[in-house]
Design a protein around this motif. Structure first.
Motif, PDB file in Angstrom:
ATOM      1  N   PHE A   1       0.361  -1.444   0.237  1.00 49.75           N
ATOM      2  CA  PHE A   1      -0.012   0.048  -0.366  1.00 49.75           C
ATOM      3  C   PHE A   1       0.990   1.478  -0.037  1.00 49.75           C
ATOM      4  O   PHE A   1       1.843   1.395   0.624  1.00 49.75           O
ATOM      5  CB  PHE A   1      -1.323   0.257   1.524  1.00 49.75           C
ATOM      6  CG  PHE A   1      -1.869   1.027   1.674  1.00 49.75           C
ATOM      7  CD1 PHE A   1      -2.944   1.252   0.809  1.00 49.75           C
ATOM      8  CD2 PHE A   1      -0.813   2.191   2.263  1.00 49.75           C
ATOM      9  CE1 PHE A   1      -4.169   2.479   0.471  1.00 49.75           C
ATOM     10  CE2 PHE A   1      -2.531   3.336   2.122  1.00 49.75           C
ATOM     11  CZ  PHE A   1      -3.693   3.396   1.389  1.00 49.75           C
ATOM     12  N   ASP A   2       0.554   2.111  -1.076  1.00 48.70           N
ATOM     13  CA  ASP A   2       1.712   3.443  -0.649  1.00 48.70           C
ATOM     14  C   ASP A   2       1.350   4.685  -0.530  1.00 48.70           C
ATOM     15  O   ASP A   2       1.668   5.759  -1.127  1.00 48.70           O
ATOM     16  CB  ASP A   2       1.954   3.533  -2.616  1.00 48.70           C
ATOM     17  CG  ASP A   2       3.238   1.576  -2.737  1.00 48.70           C
ATOM     18  OD1 ASP A   2       3.623   1.724  -1.777  1.00 48.70           O
ATOM     19  OD2 ASP A   2       2.913   1.560  -4.008  1.00 48.70           O
ATOM     20  N   ASP A   3       0.057   4.839  -0.534  1.00 45.01           N
ATOM     21  CA  ASP A   3      -0.866   5.994  -0.319  1.00 45.01           C
ATOM     22  C   ASP A   3      -0.910   6.508   0.996  1.00 45.01           C
ATOM     23  O   ASP A   3      -2.253   6.875   1.368  1.00 45.01           O
ATOM     24  CB  ASP A   3      -2.436   5.682  -1.183  1.00 45.01           C
ATOM     25  CG  ASP A   3      -2.669   5.790  -2.678  1.00 45.01           C
ATOM     26  OD1 ASP A   3      -1.960   6.047  -3.615  1.00 45.01           O
ATOM     27  OD2 ASP A   3      -3.404   4.802  -3.549  1.00 45.01           O
ATOM     28  N   MET A   4       0.090   6.531   1.489  1.00 43.65           N
ATOM     29  CA  MET A   4       0.298   7.555   2.285  1.00 43.65           C
ATOM     30  C   MET A   4       0.732   8.131   2.749  1.00 43.65           C
ATOM     31  O   MET A   4       1.915   8.739   2.105  1.00 43.65           O
ATOM     32  CB  MET A   4       0.749   6.110   3.861  1.00 43.65           C
ATOM     33  CG  MET A   4       0.541   4.408   3.922  1.00 43.65           C
ATOM     34  SD  MET A   4       1.258   3.389   4.662  1.00 43.65           S
ATOM     35  CE  MET A   4       1.154   4.060   6.008  1.00 43.65           C
ATOM     36  N   TRP A   5       1.323   9.893   3.490  1.00 41.42           N
ATOM     37  CA  TRP A   5       1.081  11.013   3.387  1.00 41.42           C
ATOM     38  C   TRP A   5       2.284  11.326   4.446  1.00 41.42           C
ATOM     39  O   TRP A   5       1.637  11.487   5.668  1.00 41.42           O
ATOM     40  CB  TRP A   5       0.262  11.702   2.195  1.00 41.42           C
ATOM     41  CG  TRP A   5       0.226  10.967   1.278  1.00 41.42           C
ATOM     42  CD1 TRP A   5      -1.470   9.997   0.890  1.00 41.42           C
ATOM     43  CD2 TRP A   5       0.623  11.089   0.052  1.00 41.42           C
ATOM     44  NE1 TRP A   5      -1.212   9.925  -0.638  1.00 41.42           N
ATOM     45  CE2 TRP A   5       0.048  10.434  -1.254  1.00 41.42           C
ATOM     46  CE3 TRP A   5       1.746  11.358  -0.388  1.00 41.42           C
ATOM     47  CZ2 TRP A   5       0.060   9.566  -2.477  1.00 41.42           C
ATOM     48  CZ3 TRP A   5       2.127  11.430  -1.846  1.00 41.42           C
ATOM     49  CH2 TRP A   5       1.295  10.450  -3.360  1.00 41.42           C
ATOM     50  N   ILE A   6       3.075  12.102   4.670  1.00 34.85           N
ATOM     51  CA  ILE A   6       3.327  13.128   5.735  1.00 34.85           C
ATOM     52  C   ILE A   6       3.482  14.476   5.128  1.00 34.85           C
ATOM     53  O   ILE A   6       4.105  14.534   4.189  1.00 34.85           O
ATOM     54  CB  ILE A   6       4.486  13.044   6.713  1.00 34.85           C
ATOM     55  CG1 ILE A   6       4.713  10.872   6.491  1.00 34.85           C
ATOM     56  CG2 ILE A   6       4.732  13.536   7.233  1.00 34.85           C
ATOM     57  CD1 ILE A   6       6.226  10.703   6.988  1.00 34.85           C
ATOM     58  N   PRO A   7       1.965  15.249   5.127  1.00 33.93           N
ATOM     59  CA  PRO A   7       1.904  16.500   5.032  1.00 33.93           C
ATOM     60  C   PRO A   7       3.167  17.637   5.552  1.00 33.93           C
ATOM     61  O   PRO A   7       3.800  17.235   6.763  1.00 33.93           O
ATOM     62  CB  PRO A   7       0.904  17.120   5.269  1.00 33.93           C
ATOM     63  CG  PRO A   7       0.482  16.277   6.261  1.00 33.93           C
ATOM     64  CD  PRO A   7       1.071  15.068   5.801  1.00 33.93           C
ATOM     65  N   LEU A   8       3.200  18.735   5.344  1.00 33.79           N
ATOM     66  CA  LEU A   8       4.587  19.855   5.759  1.00 33.79           C
ATOM     67  C   LEU A   8       4.214  19.852   7.033  1.00 33.79           C
ATOM     68  O   LEU A   8       5.181  20.226   7.950  1.00 33.79           O
ATOM     69  CB  LEU A   8       4.656  20.287   5.269  1.00 33.79           C
ATOM     70  CG  LEU A   8       4.818  20.732   3.931  1.00 33.79           C
ATOM     71  CD1 LEU A   8       5.044  22.453   2.930  1.00 33.79           C
ATOM     72  CD2 LEU A   8       6.460  20.454   3.309  1.00 33.79           C
ATOM     73  N   PRO A   9       2.986  20.093   7.715  1.00 33.40           N
ATOM     74  CA  PRO A   9       2.447  20.364   9.000  1.00 33.40           C
ATOM     75  C   PRO A   9       2.455  19.411  10.004  1.00 33.40           C
ATOM     76  O   PRO A   9       2.713  19.293  11.664  1.00 33.40           O
ATOM     77  CB  PRO A   9       0.828  20.670   8.867  1.00 33.40           C
ATOM     78  CG  PRO A   9       0.760  21.151   7.481  1.00 33.40           C
ATOM     79  CD  PRO A   9       1.734  20.024   6.253  1.00 33.40           C
ATOM     80  N   TYR A  10       2.813  18.045   9.356  1.00 32.43           N
ATOM     81  CA  TYR A  10       3.595  16.694  10.296  1.00 32.43           C
ATOM     82  C   TYR A  10       4.668  16.370  10.351  1.00 32.43           C
ATOM     83  O   TYR A  10       5.303  15.254  11.018  1.00 32.43           O
ATOM     84  CB  TYR A  10       2.194  15.447  10.132  1.00 32.43           C
ATOM     85  CG  TYR A  10       0.599  15.902  10.141  1.00 32.43           C
ATOM     86  CD1 TYR A  10       0.489  16.086  11.500  1.00 32.43           C
ATOM     87  CD2 TYR A  10      -0.455  15.776   9.672  1.00 32.43           C
ATOM     88  CE1 TYR A  10      -1.006  16.445  12.058  1.00 32.43           C
ATOM     89  CE2 TYR A  10      -1.857  16.300   9.562  1.00 32.43           C
ATOM     90  CZ  TYR A  10      -1.762  16.804  11.150  1.00 32.43           C
ATOM     91  OH  TYR A  10      -3.207  16.855  11.284  1.00 32.43           O
ATOM     92  N   LEU A  11       5.591  17.265   9.913  1.00 33.28           N
ATOM     93  CA  LEU A  11       6.478  17.082   9.987  1.00 33.28           C
ATOM     94  C   LEU A  11       7.215  17.688  11.004  1.00 33.28           C
ATOM     95  O   LEU A  11       6.543  18.143  11.581  1.00 33.28           O
ATOM     96  CB  LEU A  11       7.509  17.527   8.753  1.00 33.28           C
ATOM     97  CG  LEU A  11       7.653  17.019   7.757  1.00 33.28           C
ATOM     98  CD1 LEU A  11       8.092  17.877   6.446  1.00 33.28           C
ATOM     99  CD2 LEU A  11       8.348  15.871   7.396  1.00 33.28           C
ATOM    100  N   PRO A  12       8.406  17.422  11.769  1.00 37.65           N
ATOM    101  CA  PRO A  12       9.852  17.901  12.802  1.00 37.65           C
ATOM    102  C   PRO A  12       9.372  19.001  12.890  1.00 37.65           C
ATOM    103  O   PRO A  12      10.273  19.360  11.661  1.00 37.65           O
ATOM    104  CB  PRO A  12      10.170  16.579  13.263  1.00 37.65           C
ATOM    105  CG  PRO A  12      11.478  16.724  11.790  1.00 37.65           C
ATOM    106  CD  PRO A  12       9.292  15.703  11.217  1.00 37.65           C
ATOM    107  N   GLN A  13       9.910  20.830  13.542  1.00 39.36           N
ATOM    108  CA  GLN A  13      10.424  21.222  13.604  1.00 39.36           C
ATOM    109  C   GLN A  13      11.056  22.378  14.225  1.00 39.36           C
ATOM    110  O   GLN A  13      11.276  21.439  15.172  1.00 39.36           O
ATOM    111  CB  GLN A  13       8.692  22.602  13.779  1.00 39.36           C
ATOM    112  CG  GLN A  13       7.449  22.155  12.958  1.00 39.36           C
ATOM    113  CD  GLN A  13       7.708  22.089  11.408  1.00 39.36           C
ATOM    114  OE1 GLN A  13       8.140  23.217  10.813  1.00 39.36           O
ATOM    115  NE2 GLN A  13       7.057  21.744  10.427  1.00 39.36           N
ATOM    116  N   PRO A  14      12.298  22.846  13.741  1.00 32.28           N
ATOM    117  CA  PRO A  14      11.802  23.212  12.226  1.00 32.28           C
ATOM    118  C   PRO A  14      12.783  22.523  11.046  1.00 32.28           C
ATOM    119  O   PRO A  14      13.532  21.423  11.043  1.00 32.28           O
ATOM    120  CB  PRO A  14      12.814  24.471  11.966  1.00 32.28           C
ATOM    121  CG  PRO A  14      13.886  24.130  12.672  1.00 32.28           C
ATOM    122  CD  PRO A  14      12.704  23.397  14.129  1.00 32.28           C
ATOM    123  N   SER A  15      11.885  22.661  10.280  1.00 30.13           N
ATOM    124  CA  SER A  15      12.015  21.497   9.182  1.00 30.13           C
ATOM    125  C   SER A  15      12.532  21.993   7.280  1.00 30.13           C
ATOM    126  O   SER A  15      11.167  23.026   7.387  1.00 30.13           O
ATOM    127  CB  SER A  15      11.609  20.297   9.134  1.00 30.13           C
ATOM    128  OG  SER A  15      10.144  20.425   8.863  1.00 30.13           O
TER     129      SER A  15
END
Length: 219
Positions: free
Chosen positions: A104-118
């Motif tokens: 299954f490939d339809d998994m996403w990490i959008p920008l707001p859920y990345l560690p900050q600051p990144s």
């Protein structure tokens, strides 16, 4: 991550399969119909777990098939919100990170859920985290020394937390056009998508936390 869903259906068995035990024939036909298929509000079907109930096969006029009404349990992939799972980074772009669990490939990490600051490094085609930095813009982060950056590279195994999932029911069909007007074809959305996060301690590439875990074990 995996659940059992109870499904009821009516399945035809071809005359060529009459010599095979009915349960085996039914499981084969059910897997052909449901395996790797997304059921709305259920999840991604993987394989039949077992058959709970099956009626007697009945022949319908005109086709010669044996039709069985069956109740069965299907193994379904559907992680629940807040579940922590392992996935592999498939690709990255300026919008976020795409993940895969193999089937299954339809998994996403959008920008707001990345560690900050990144920020996203277009040269490396990867996002990076700069722990301890007080930078607030991508420009400032991209001016940092590469040795201080913690990259989320393609192919890395990451530990993620499931935030939510979404089912899309886009009906296929030709685009509607009016004479003299060019109509843009809309991109169809995947039938099932999962949004994940790595914006917490312990989440992200497992290599980030491996050294710390080994030190704790030794202690």
């Amino acid at each position: 991550m995996f659940v059992l869903s109870i499904i009821k259906d009516t399945i035809p068995i071809h005359p060529s399969q009459f010599g095979v035990p009915p349960e085996e024939s039914l499981i084969n036909e059910l897997n052909k119909k449901y395996a790797n298929r997304v059921l709305h509000d259920v999840g991604l079907c993987l394989c039949v777990f077992d058959i709970s109930e099956a009626g007697e096969g009945k022949i319908r006029y005109g086709d010669g098939f044996l039709w069985y009404t069956v109740i069965f349990r299907m193994t379904v992939f559907r992680p629940f919100p807040s579940e922590v799972i392992l996935a592999k980074v498939k690709s990255s772009d300026a919008e976020g990170i795409q993940l895969s669990v193999g089937f299954f490939d339809d998994m996403w990490i959008p920008l707001p859920y990345l560690p900050q600051p990144s920020a996203f490094d277009s040269n490396e085609r990867a996002h990076f985290w700069l722990p301890g930095s007080e930078a607030t813009t991508s420009h400032d982060l991209l001016d940092s020394p590469t040795s201080e950056r913690m990259y989320i590279d393609q192919g890395e195994i990451v530990r993620v937390r499931v935030e939510r999932d979404e089912f899309n029911d886009d009906e296929p069909g030709p685009p509607k056009a009016t004479e003299g007007v060019q109509v843009q074809v809309e991109t169809r959305r995947p039938p099932y998508t999962i949004t994940c996060s790595v914006a917490e301690q312990g989440l992200g590439p497992v290599s980030w936390w491996k050294a710390g875990e080994e030190a704790m074990d030794e202690g």
